[in-house]
Scaffold this motif. Structure first.
Motif, PDB file in Angstrom:
ATOM      1  N   THR A 137     -11.412  -8.782  -5.943  1.00  0.00           N
ATOM      2  CA  THR A 137     -11.373  -7.434  -5.368  1.00  0.00           C
ATOM      3  C   THR A 137     -10.333  -7.337  -4.266  1.00  0.00           C
ATOM      4  O   THR A 137      -9.594  -6.347  -4.169  1.00  0.00           O
ATOM      5  N   LEU A 138     -10.273  -8.392  -3.441  1.00  0.00           N
ATOM      6  CA  LEU A 138      -9.282  -8.404  -2.367  1.00  0.00           C
ATOM      7  C   LEU A 138      -7.866  -8.392  -2.925  1.00  0.00           C
ATOM      8  O   LEU A 138      -6.990  -7.669  -2.422  1.00  0.00           O
TER       9      LEU A 138
ATOM     10  N   ASN B  17       6.440  -1.876   4.783  1.00  0.00           N
ATOM     11  CA  ASN B  17       6.983  -1.659   3.446  1.00  0.00           C
ATOM     12  C   ASN B  17       8.509  -1.623   3.489  1.00  0.00           C
ATOM     13  O   ASN B  17       9.132  -1.681   4.550  1.00  0.00           O
ATOM     14  N   GLN B  18       9.104  -1.511   2.300  1.00  0.00           N
ATOM     15  CA  GLN B  18      10.557  -1.578   2.189  1.00  0.00           C
ATOM     16  C   GLN B  18      11.227  -0.379   2.839  1.00  0.00           C
ATOM     17  O   GLN B  18      12.332  -0.492   3.381  1.00  0.00           O
ATOM     18  N   GLN B  19      10.551   0.785   2.796  1.00  0.00           N
ATOM     19  CA  GLN B  19      11.140   1.970   3.418  1.00  0.00           C
ATOM     20  C   GLN B  19      11.282   1.784   4.925  1.00  0.00           C
ATOM     21  O   GLN B  19      12.273   2.226   5.519  1.00  0.00           O
TER      22      GLN B  19
ATOM     23  N   LEU C  75       5.335   4.904  -1.177  1.00  0.00           N
ATOM     24  CA  LEU C  75       5.343   5.955  -0.168  1.00  0.00           C
ATOM     25  C   LEU C  75       6.779   6.325   0.195  1.00  0.00           C
ATOM     26  O   LEU C  75       7.648   5.455   0.307  1.00  0.00           O
ATOM     27  N   PRO C  76       7.055   7.615   0.375  1.00  0.00           N
ATOM     28  CA  PRO C  76       8.431   8.014   0.700  1.00  0.00           C
ATOM     29  C   PRO C  76       8.831   7.681   2.126  1.00  0.00           C
ATOM     30  O   PRO C  76      10.015   7.700   2.449  1.00  0.00           O
ATOM     31  N   HIS C  77       7.868   7.390   2.986  1.00  0.00           N
ATOM     32  CA  HIS C  77       8.164   7.117   4.387  1.00  0.00           C
ATOM     33  C   HIS C  77       7.862   5.656   4.708  1.00  0.00           C
ATOM     34  O   HIS C  77       7.142   4.968   3.981  1.00  0.00           O
TER      35      HIS C  77
ATOM     36  N   LEU D  24      -2.678  -1.741  -2.408  1.00  0.00           N
ATOM     37  CA  LEU D  24      -2.081  -1.361  -1.127  1.00  0.00           C
ATOM     38  C   LEU D  24      -0.576  -1.588  -1.132  1.00  0.00           C
ATOM     39  O   LEU D  24       0.195  -0.750  -0.650  1.00  0.00           O
ATOM     40  N   ALA D  25      -0.152  -2.743  -1.704  1.00  0.00           N
ATOM     41  CA  ALA D  25       1.285  -3.019  -1.761  1.00  0.00           C
ATOM     42  C   ALA D  25       2.006  -1.993  -2.626  1.00  0.00           C
ATOM     43  O   ALA D  25       3.096  -1.514  -2.274  1.00  0.00           O
TER      44      ALA D  25
END
Length: 455
Positions: free
Chosen positions: A137-138, A169-171, A152-154, A145-146
């Motif tokens: 589950t983790l 994240n990469q952004q 995510l755009p931001h 989550l990753a």
């Protein structure tokens, strides 16, 4: 020490103790006799010694047998049980205690140990299963989550209350670059973010500390929805809108802030576009001011001097006409520039072709009562500004409905080989003026707050 060695030591010690006690007793008894008694006893000793000696040997034999029974049925099996229990608890839980020659009590104890070992294995398997389920589950949550953070755009940065970076994240990585053209050997941007680094080394400390203090005060006051907003400028010139939201840990039935999440939105282009918009508006106002002054001056002169010569009146009217034409051209130019400004702000998105055509057909049918037939292949993805596409085609449908009385539209989308698509719009059984289509192509789409086109 081996059990056999212990056995002989124990047996020898008991024999020595018994013999010592018997000898000491005999010596004490002999010393308590007088000489006549000792002489009489010496004459009878040959008859008295064999029986006590035989009794002593018998007692020693019985004691040896009992000690042997004690070691074989109790002490040695207990030592084996201890070794088996140690193996079960430390090395091999599948091992079982097997005691063949032992007392019933020891056998019962061995059964209890084996039952405990079986229960231990069952409990261990249950715990291992729960750990595996929790780990799975983790891992799923971590993967989700990753994936969520990567999509995510931001930019997103997760920190603890000390400002140590736990996740990003990469952004977010792309925002924190030393120079706009900094790159590594493999061509990837080289940022200054890193796990375990301090957030204060890349962002100003004061706004973050202030936001965190405000979140703490809101939490202490009982507020549930807590998000703090601020604007931060980086040394590279980027303007970031920073949203801070806390996350909590529960200790002793009391929630405490254990960290915070920063979402970073690059507002540089938005600010630049707002500046361009303000410049367009200001330029339009400045350019219109002169034309309006000329129109107002000419109209005032005509009203104040009703007996003007025809030639002067014609000149003033011509001046009004030229100023109004100039005003019209400038308004049209400003509208075109603003349309280009809006186009620069448009954002492409991924959408299924049949979903897009369904939205367009529903919008046209509800607004203009035109029947729309849609033909599109399934599972074809398009990357475009869906809102602008819906508004543009709906505007065309409105023009066709108003000027050509078109009752029906046919929209056919075909996918090209080189990652492209072609949309054909037809109106069977009706004709449309070419000037109408040209007007539709050249007219910029500007809508009001209600979505109504301003042409």
């Amino acid at each position: 020490m081996k059990p056999s060695f212990k056995y002989w030591i124990f047996l020898g010690a008991i024999y020595f103790a018994i013999i010592s006690i018997i000898v000491a007793s005999l010596i004490g008894a002999w010393a308590s006799l007088n000489e006549s008694q000792q002489s009489a006893l010496s004459e009878m000793i040959n008859k008295l010694v064999p029986f006590p000696l035989l009794g002593t040997i018998t007692i020693l034999f019985i004691i040896g047998a009992l000690i042997n029974l004690l070691f074989n049925d109790y002490i040695i099996p207990i030592l084996k049980l201890a070794e088996s229990a140690r193996i079960i608890s430390t090395v091999n839980p599948e091992h079982r205690a097997e005691i063949k020659n032992a007392a019933k009590e020891i056998q019962y104890l061995a059964d209890i140990i084996n039952q405990s070992a079986a229960a231990f294995i069952e409990l261990q398997e249950d715990v291992a299963g729960k750990i595996a389920t929790a780990q799975l589950t983790l891992n799923e949550e971590r993967t989700r989550l990753a994936a969520l953070m990567s999509e995510l755009p931001h930019g997103v940065i997760v920190c603890n209350t000390d400002g140590q970076i736990l996740l990003y994240n990469q952004q977010a990585q792309k925002l924190f670059v030393d120079t706009p053209h900094a790159s590594s050997k493999n061509g990837q941007p080289t940022g200054i973010l890193g796990l375990g680094r301090s957030i204060f080394s890349i962002l100003d400390r004061d706004p973050i500390i202030h936001s965190l203090e405000m979140l703490n005060k809101c939490h202490m006051s009982g507020r549930k929805k807590m998000v703090n907003h601020s604007m931060i400028t980086l040394h590279t010139g980027l303007c970031l809108r920073v949203n801070m939201a806390p996350f909590f840990t529960e200790q002793e039935k009391q929630k405490t802030i254990s960290g915070f999440v920063l979402t970073l939105e690059d507002m540089t282009h938005q600010i630049e576009s707002d500046s361009r918009r303000d410049m367009l508006i200001q330029s339009l106002i400045d350019e219109q001011q002169k034309d309006l002054e000329e129109i107002r001056s000419s109209i005032t002169t005509i009203l104040d001097r009703p007996q003007l010569d025809p030639e002067e009146l014609y000149n003033y009217r011509k001046q009004i006409d030229q100023a109004s034409l100039s005003l019209q051209d400038k308004v049209s130019e400003a509208r075109t520039n603003y349309a280009h400004h809006l186009h620069a702000l448009s954002k492409n998105e991924n959408i299924l072709a049949n979903n897009l055509l369904d939205i367009i057909s529903t919008n046209i049918n509800e607004r203009f009562s035109i029947k729309v037939t849609v033909l599109a292949p399934k599972s074809v993805w398009l990357q475009l500004d869906s809102y602008s596409m819906v508004q543009a085609i709906s505007h065309l449908a409105g023009l066709l409905s108003t000027h050509s009385k078109v009752p029906e539209l046919l929209m056919t989308l075909t996918a090209e080989e080189e990652s492209g698509a072609e949309l054909v719009i037809a109106w069977p059984g009706a004709d449309a003026d070419q000037e109408l289509l040209k007007t539709w192509q050249q007219t910029p789409l500007i809508t009001d707050t209600n979505g109504k086109l301003l042409n």
